[in-house]
Design an enzyme around this catalytic site. Structure first.
Site, short mmCIF file in Angstrom:
data_model
loop_
_atom_site.label_atom_id
_atom_site.label_comp_id
_atom_site.label_asym_id
_atom_site.label_seq_id
_atom_site.Cartn_x
_atom_site.Cartn_y
_atom_site.Cartn_z
N SER A 136 0.85 -1.20 0.00
CA SER A 136 0.00 0.00 0.00
C SER A 136 0.89 1.24 0.00
CB SER A 136 -0.85 0.00 1.28
OG SER A 136 -1.49 1.24 1.46
N TYR A 149 -2.14 0.16 10.94
CA TYR A 149 -2.29 -0.28 9.54
C TYR A 149 -1.00 0.04 8.77
CZ TYR A 149 -3.89 -0.79 4.75
OH TYR A 149 -4.00 -1.19 3.42
P1 NDP Z 1 -11.77 -5.71 0.57
O1 NDP Z 1 -12.27 -5.50 1.95
O2 NDP Z 1 -12.68 -5.48 -0.56
O3 NDP Z 1 -11.15 -7.19 0.45
C1 NDP Z 1 -10.39 -7.76 1.48
C2 NDP Z 1 -10.23 -9.25 1.23
O4 NDP Z 1 -9.41 -9.80 2.27
C3 NDP Z 1 -11.57 -9.97 1.26
O5 NDP Z 1 -11.62 -10.91 0.21
C4 NDP Z 1 -11.54 -10.68 2.61
O6 NDP Z 1 -12.24 -11.92 2.53
C5 NDP Z 1 -10.05 -10.94 2.80
N1 NDP Z 1 -9.73 -11.15 4.20
C6 NDP Z 1 -9.77 -10.23 5.20
N2 NDP Z 1 -9.52 -10.82 6.39
C7 NDP Z 1 -9.32 -12.14 6.13
C8 NDP Z 1 -9.07 -13.28 6.94
N3 NDP Z 1 -8.93 -13.16 8.28
N4 NDP Z 1 -8.94 -14.48 6.36
C9 NDP Z 1 -9.07 -14.60 5.01
N5 NDP Z 1 -9.31 -13.58 4.19
C10 NDP Z 1 -9.46 -12.35 4.75
O7 NDP Z 1 -10.48 -4.76 0.45
P2 NDP Z 1 -9.40 -4.55 -0.73
O8 NDP Z 1 -9.68 -5.39 -1.89
O9 NDP Z 1 -9.26 -3.10 -0.92
O10 NDP Z 1 -8.09 -5.07 0.03
C11 NDP Z 1 -7.21 -6.04 -0.49
C12 NDP Z 1 -5.79 -5.70 -0.08
O11 NDP Z 1 -5.43 -4.45 -0.67
C13 NDP Z 1 -5.59 -5.52 1.42
O12 NDP Z 1 -4.36 -6.14 1.78
C14 NDP Z 1 -5.51 -4.01 1.61
O13 NDP Z 1 -4.75 -3.66 2.73
C15 NDP Z 1 -4.82 -3.62 0.32
N6 NDP Z 1 -4.95 -2.22 -0.10
C16 NDP Z 1 -6.21 -1.68 -0.30
C17 NDP Z 1 -6.30 -0.36 -0.69
C18 NDP Z 1 -7.62 0.32 -0.87
O14 NDP Z 1 -7.66 1.56 -0.89
N7 NDP Z 1 -8.71 -0.40 -1.04
C19 NDP Z 1 -5.11 0.45 -0.96
C20 NDP Z 1 -3.86 -0.24 -0.70
C21 NDP Z 1 -3.80 -1.53 -0.32
P3 NDP Z 1 -13.30 -12.46 3.62
O15 NDP Z 1 -13.86 -11.26 4.33
O16 NDP Z 1 -14.29 -13.23 2.81
O17 NDP Z 1 -12.47 -13.33 4.51
C1 8X3 Z 2 -5.07 1.59 1.73
C2 8X3 Z 2 -4.82 2.98 1.28
O1 8X3 Z 2 -4.23 5.34 2.02
O2 8X3 Z 2 -6.02 4.22 3.23
O3 8X3 Z 2 -3.91 0.90 1.94
O4 8X3 Z 2 -3.74 3.59 3.55
S1 8X3 Z 2 -4.69 4.06 2.60
#
Ligand code: NDP
Ligand code: 8X3
Length: 248
Positions: A136, A149
């Site tokens: 991220s 985070y």
């Molecule tokens: P979502 O919440 O849409 O997706 C998160 C995914 O992680 C879900 O499929 C969820 O599945 C899974 N997950 C969470 N906890 C668990 C667990 N304990 N066991 C198994 N699976 C888990 O968020 P994003 O798609 O945005 O996030 C994906 C990644 O991208 C993360 O690592 C996030 O930190 C990163 N990210 C996101 C950004 C953003 O702005 N959206 C920016 C930068 C990085 P389920 O709940 O079914 O278990």
């Molecule tokens: C998710 C993006 O800017 O909220 O990783 O940290 S931010």
């Protein structure tokens, strides 16, 4: 030969878009997450190209049991996408909930490690494979109200760099993709508010999950001698972790 990828957190957002795009690009995909109904829906959509594994990545026993349960045709994993993760809470550190810290640390760091350990063992034996960690902008910069985070994503950056060294003798590519603001369920989970996206992404165009999936597929489809170490992707309206050009 068809390659097999495993995408953690494929029930939503970036992981879901990545699983779909990988299949479009000729991969078979093992999709994982806690929400079984969503995994089943995705298998309905992707057919024989997808195999569901339903587990909580925070529990190493569940991780091992799930991977060891794979049928023979799905056991060789060429590509691991460590995507499952979350932020919980957006408050100064002294107001944070300890449970939120545990959840972020257990998922974003320890869960990533559990699955990487078991999958990398087979990659080391075969002397081939690729691991892409979803980091991220929060892994590059620390910002207020996001200390833990940011710490977990800084850990992902350190793990990516160290894994690249540990796996270098075994011909395993390691890299990361580092997004800024992507409209997924991320903010709904972080703020524990179903309407969070209306506020967080108001006044500018955030990235879509597909934008990150594009980058992952690019990384996964380079020639054997090319390893993309990191891609930082921001919305045009985002300059760094905290500066946004919002039209309100
Ligand atoms: P979502 O919440 O849409 O997706 C998160 C995914 O992680 C879900 O499929 C969820 O599945 C899974 N997950 C969470 N906890 C668990 C667990 N304990 N066991 C198994 N699976 C888990 O968020 P994003 O798609 O945005 O996030 C994906 C990644 O991208 C993360 O690592 C996030 O930190 C990163 N990210 C996101 C950004 C953003 O702005 N959206 C920016 C930068 C990085 P389920 O709940 O079914 O278990
Ligand atoms: C998710 C993006 O800017 O909220 O990783 O940290 S931010």
């Amino acid at each position: 030969m068809t390659k097999t990828a495993l995408v953690t957190g494929a029930t939503s957002g970036i992981g879901l878009a990545t699983a779909k795009l990988l299949v479009k690009n000729g991969f078979k995909v093992i999709i994982t997450g806690r929400r079984k109904d969503r995994l089943e829906q995705l298998v309905d959509e992707l057919g024989d190209n997808a195999y569901p594994l339903n587990f909580d990545i925070r529990d190493n026993k569940q991780v091992q049991k799930a991977i060891n349960s794979l049928p023979e045709t799905w056991q060789t994993i060429d590509l691991l996408i460590n995507n499952a993760g979350l932020a919980a809470g957006l408050e100064p550190l002294h107001k944070n909930l300890i449970d939120d810290w545990e959840q972020m640390i257990d998922t974003n760091i320890k869960g990533l490690l559990y699955i990487t350990k078991i999958i990398s063992q087979q990659m080391v034996k075969r002397q081939s494979g690729q691991i892409i960690n979803v980091s991220s902008i929060a892994g590059k910069e620390a910002y207020g109200k996001g200390a833990v985070y940011c710490a977990t994503k800084h850990a992902v950056e350190a793990l990516t760099k160290a894994m690249r060294i540990d796996f270098n003798p075994y011909n395993i590519k390691v890299g990361s993709v580092s997004p800024g603001a992507v409209e997924t369920e991320f903010s709904i989970v972080r703020l524990k508010d179903l309407k969070a996206n209306q506020k967080v992404y108001a006044g500018y165009q955030p990235l879509a999950a597909k934008d990150i999936a594009d980058a992952v597929v690019y990384m996964a489809t380079r020639p054997a001698h090319v390893n993309i170490a990191d891609i930082l992707i921001l919305p045009t309206a985002q300059a760094n972790a905290t500066v946004f050009n919002k039209k309100n």
